[in-house]
Design a protein around this motif. Structure first.
Motif, PDB file in Angstrom:
ATOM      1  N   ARG A   1      -7.548  12.524  -1.557  1.00 27.72           N
ATOM      2  CA  ARG A   1      -8.721  11.646  -1.649  1.00 27.72           C
ATOM      3  C   ARG A   1      -8.657  10.798  -2.911  1.00 27.72           C
ATOM      4  NH1 ARG A   1     -13.760  12.081  -3.954  1.00 27.72           N
ATOM      5  NH2 ARG A   1     -13.331  14.216  -4.650  1.00 27.72           N
ATOM      6  N   HIS A   2      -8.292  11.423  -4.022  1.00 25.38           N
ATOM      7  CA  HIS A   2      -8.189  10.680  -5.278  1.00 25.38           C
ATOM      8  C   HIS A   2      -7.010   9.705  -5.249  1.00 25.38           C
ATOM      9  CE1 HIS A   2     -10.709  13.546  -8.021  1.00 25.38           C
ATOM     10  NE2 HIS A   2     -11.415  12.899  -7.117  1.00 25.38           N
ATOM     11  N   ILE A   3      -5.918  10.125  -4.639  1.00 22.66           N
ATOM     12  CA  ILE A   3      -4.757   9.233  -4.532  1.00 22.66           C
ATOM     13  C   ILE A   3      -5.123   7.987  -3.741  1.00 22.66           C
ATOM     14  CG2 ILE A   3      -2.493   8.966  -3.451  1.00 22.66           C
ATOM     15  CD1 ILE A   3      -1.884  11.846  -4.279  1.00 22.66           C
ATOM     16  N   GLU A   4      -5.814   8.173  -2.617  1.00 24.35           N
ATOM     17  CA  GLU A   4      -6.202   7.031  -1.789  1.00 24.35           C
ATOM     18  C   GLU A   4      -7.160   6.103  -2.541  1.00 24.35           C
ATOM     19  OE1 GLU A   4      -5.001   5.972   1.070  1.00 24.35           O
ATOM     20  OE2 GLU A   4      -3.570   7.618   0.861  1.00 24.35           O
ATOM     21  N   ALA A   5      -8.060   6.687  -3.341  1.00 25.20           N
ATOM     22  CA  ALA A   5      -8.984   5.870  -4.125  1.00 25.20           C
ATOM     23  C   ALA A   5      -8.223   5.035  -5.150  1.00 25.20           C
ATOM     24  CB  ALA A   5     -10.017   6.757  -4.817  1.00 25.20           C
ATOM     25  N   LEU A   6      -7.221   5.625  -5.795  1.00 27.47           N
ATOM     26  CA  LEU A   6      -6.427   4.890  -6.780  1.00 27.47           C
ATOM     27  C   LEU A   6      -5.595   3.797  -6.115  1.00 27.47           C
ATOM     28  CD1 LEU A   6      -5.263   7.835  -9.071  1.00 27.47           C
ATOM     29  CD2 LEU A   6      -6.870   6.007  -9.666  1.00 27.47           C
ATOM     30  N   VAL A   7      -5.118   4.055  -4.907  1.00 28.51           N
ATOM     31  CA  VAL A   7      -4.395   3.026  -4.165  1.00 28.51           C
ATOM     32  C   VAL A   7      -5.341   1.877  -3.815  1.00 28.51           C
ATOM     33  CG1 VAL A   7      -3.183   2.508  -2.011  1.00 28.51           C
ATOM     34  CG2 VAL A   7      -2.655   4.612  -3.261  1.00 28.51           C
ATOM     35  N   GLU A   8      -6.571   2.197  -3.427  1.00 31.74           N
ATOM     36  CA  GLU A   8      -7.574   1.163  -3.145  1.00 31.74           C
ATOM     37  C   GLU A   8      -7.786   0.282  -4.369  1.00 31.74           C
ATOM     38  OE1 GLU A   8     -11.243   2.813  -1.862  1.00 31.74           O
ATOM     39  OE2 GLU A   8     -10.387   3.786  -0.086  1.00 31.74           O
ATOM     40  N   VAL A   9      -7.864   0.911  -5.541  1.00 35.59           N
ATOM     41  CA  VAL A   9      -8.060   0.163  -6.780  1.00 35.59           C
ATOM     42  C   VAL A   9      -6.885  -0.775  -7.023  1.00 35.59           C
ATOM     43  CG1 VAL A   9      -8.171   0.364  -9.295  1.00 35.59           C
ATOM     44  CG2 VAL A   9      -9.550   1.877  -7.867  1.00 35.59           C
ATOM     45  N   ARG A  10      -5.678  -0.247  -6.843  1.00 34.06           N
ATOM     46  CA  ARG A  10      -4.489  -1.068  -7.090  1.00 34.06           C
ATOM     47  C   ARG A  10      -4.436  -2.272  -6.150  1.00 34.06           C
ATOM     48  NH1 ARG A  10       0.775   1.742  -9.191  1.00 34.06           N
ATOM     49  NH2 ARG A  10      -0.901   2.242 -10.633  1.00 34.06           N
ATOM     50  N   LEU A  11      -4.801  -2.066  -4.908  1.00 37.69           N
ATOM     51  CA  LEU A  11      -4.793  -3.171  -3.950  1.00 37.69           C
ATOM     52  C   LEU A  11      -5.915  -4.162  -4.231  1.00 37.69           C
ATOM     53  CD1 LEU A  11      -3.986  -1.229  -0.662  1.00 37.69           C
ATOM     54  CD2 LEU A  11      -2.415  -2.433  -2.186  1.00 37.69           C
ATOM     55  N   ALA A  12      -7.072  -3.654  -4.648  1.00 40.30           N
ATOM     56  CA  ALA A  12      -8.195  -4.544  -4.972  1.00 40.30           C
ATOM     57  C   ALA A  12      -7.850  -5.435  -6.166  1.00 40.30           C
ATOM     58  CB  ALA A  12      -9.446  -3.718  -5.264  1.00 40.30           C
TER      59      ALA A  12
ATOM     60  N   PRO B   1       0.808  -1.230   0.000  1.00 39.87           N
ATOM     61  CA  PRO B   1       0.000   0.000   0.000  1.00 39.87           C
ATOM     62  C   PRO B   1       0.833   1.268   0.000  1.00 39.87           C
ATOM     63  CG  PRO B   1      -0.925  -1.604   1.516  1.00 39.87           C
ATOM     64  CD  PRO B   1       0.383  -2.168   1.068  1.00 39.87           C
ATOM     65  N   GLU B   2       1.879   1.321   0.832  1.00 39.09           N
ATOM     66  CA  GLU B   2       2.666   2.555   0.920  1.00 39.09           C
ATOM     67  C   GLU B   2       3.504   2.774  -0.340  1.00 39.09           C
ATOM     68  OE1 GLU B   2       5.003   2.251   4.453  1.00 39.09           O
ATOM     69  OE2 GLU B   2       5.742   0.236   3.982  1.00 39.09           O
TER      70      GLU B   2
ATOM     71  N   VAL C   1      11.808   4.538  -4.064  1.00 38.93           N
ATOM     72  CA  VAL C   1      10.441   5.051  -4.156  1.00 38.93           C
ATOM     73  C   VAL C   1       9.851   5.161  -2.754  1.00 38.93           C
ATOM     74  CG1 VAL C   1       8.107   4.629  -5.015  1.00 38.93           C
ATOM     75  CG2 VAL C   1      10.084   4.062  -6.444  1.00 38.93           C
ATOM     76  N   GLY C   2       9.510   6.371  -2.341  1.00 40.95           N
ATOM     77  CA  GLY C   2       8.865   6.569  -1.042  1.00 40.95           C
ATOM     78  C   GLY C   2       9.802   6.624   0.142  1.00 40.95           C
ATOM     79  N   GLY C   3      11.103   6.470  -0.088  1.00 36.36           N
ATOM     80  CA  GLY C   3      12.055   6.500   1.010  1.00 36.36           C
ATOM     81  C   GLY C   3      12.558   5.108   1.361  1.00 36.36           C
ATOM     82  N   PRO C   4      13.659   5.043   2.119  1.00 38.01           N
ATOM     83  CA  PRO C   4      14.291   3.755   2.442  1.00 38.01           C
ATOM     84  C   PRO C   4      13.355   2.764   3.127  1.00 38.01           C
ATOM     85  CG  PRO C   4      15.746   5.573   3.009  1.00 38.01           C
ATOM     86  CD  PRO C   4      14.424   6.190   2.655  1.00 38.01           C
ATOM     87  N   GLY C   5      12.531   3.233   4.066  1.00 36.30           N
ATOM     88  CA  GLY C   5      11.640   2.322   4.782  1.00 36.30           C
ATOM     89  C   GLY C   5      10.615   1.680   3.866  1.00 36.30           C
ATOM     90  N   VAL C   6      10.011   2.488   2.998  1.00 34.97           N
ATOM     91  CA  VAL C   6       9.025   1.978   2.038  1.00 34.97           C
ATOM     92  C   VAL C   6       9.681   0.977   1.101  1.00 34.97           C
ATOM     93  CG1 VAL C   6       7.531   2.603   0.105  1.00 34.97           C
ATOM     94  CG2 VAL C   6       7.583   4.039   2.152  1.00 34.97           C
TER      95      VAL C   6
END
Length: 301
Positions: A145-156, A128-129, A182-187
């Motif tokens: 809000r749109h970013i979170e919706a697109l992440v939901e789609v990718r996970l679904a 997810p991250e 991408v997203g930093g070392p932890g991600v």
């Protein structure tokens, strides 16, 4: 080469024509059975005219096509919002462009996917991250809000890996995918750990193409090859661009990209060596475990 909708119309028309011939019907006889003019059947079969899923069902009934999997796949090729019934991605129709909905529809129906990725982890294997970080980078300025919706789609979309039977996923990753921060070392670290876990699933095959392999045919860019049950005539290659997707369905295109994938897989590290390479890049060690059996739909959370 044309984009998705035209390709789907041609593939749909070709499949309907084959099913009509198999049923021993002329186009005129098929038209009479469903109450149409013969010219409408001809336009559909040549891909010159779109067709509603309900009309496709009429034709399938006229052809006495009973196989439920084949019926669902052919109806889905109509590309309409209600194709084959209500699917989860319809809830996002106001957010997703038609080409992305087409892609998800094909992905949900495929029995096998072969993909080369040169920049980022494939969506079906993203955490997810990581998915959130990629979406923010590609769609700079989009609301949270749109970013979170697109992440939901990718996970679904990842549910295809937990189906029964599960999608058979073969991935060749350029080494750059593993090393890109991408997203930093932890991600990145958690994404690498997720890749290592996915690599142990029996229906997921991950191979790394290291920098030491030098130049290769994959330098032309990433691609996805969808394969479907029952018939290879519906197989399709998808190339993603910044603002659109290109769908290739000619037999010569399919052969070229299938051969390219096979050549890349031959030059890439084996799945076992790739898992070792991923852990090496991540900078940690782990005890190898047997590749896990697919998760059935009943067992999935």
């Amino acid at each position: 080469m044309k984009y998705g909708p035209a390709v789907r119309r041609r593939k749909l028309g070709s499949e309907l024509r084959a099913l009509r011939v198999k049923a021993g019907l002329t186009s005129g006889e098929a038209a009479r059975l469903v109450g149409w003019h013969q010219s409408k059947v001809s336009r559909i079969e040549t891909g010159r005219s779109g067709v509603k899923p309900s009309d496709v069902l009429l034709l399938l009934d006229a052809f006495d096509t009973q196989d439920p999997q084949l019926r669902e796949l052919v109806v889905a090729l109509a590309g309409a919002e209600d194709a084959g019934g209500h699917h989860w991605w319809h809830a996002y129709r106001g957010l997703l462009p038609p080409s992305y909905r087409d892609f998800i529809s094909l992905e949900s129906q495929a029995c096998q996917i072969r993909t080369l990725e040169t920049s980022v982890v494939p969506g079906l294997l993203q955490t997810p991250e990581y998915a959130r970080a990629v979406t923010r980078s590609v769609l700079d300025g989009m609301s949270e809000r749109h970013i979170e919706a697109l992440v939901e789609v990718r996970l679904a979309r990842q549910s295809v890996l937990q189906a029964d039977p599960p999608l058979q996923l073969s991935v060749v990753l350029d080494e750059a995918v593993l090393r890109r921060d991408v997203g930093g070392p932890g991600v990145r670290q958690r994404q690498l750990a997720h890749l290592a876990e996915a690599a142990e699933m029996s229906h997921v095959r991950i191979q790394v193409l290291p920098f030491s392999a030098g130049g290769h045919i994959g330098l032309t860019g990433p691609f996805v090859v969808f394969s479907f049950p029952n018939t290879t005539d519906l197989d399709v290659v998808v190339l993603d661009h910044l603002t659109s997707s290109l769908y290739l369905e000619r037999k010569e295109d399919l052969k070229a990209y299938t051969d390219a994938f096979d050549a890349l897989a031959l030059h890439a590290l084996s799945p076992e060596k790739s898992l070792e390479f991923i852990t090496q890049v991540a900078g940690w060690t782990r005890t190898p475990t047997p590749r896990r059996a697919p998760v059935t739909r009943e067992e999935a959370p």
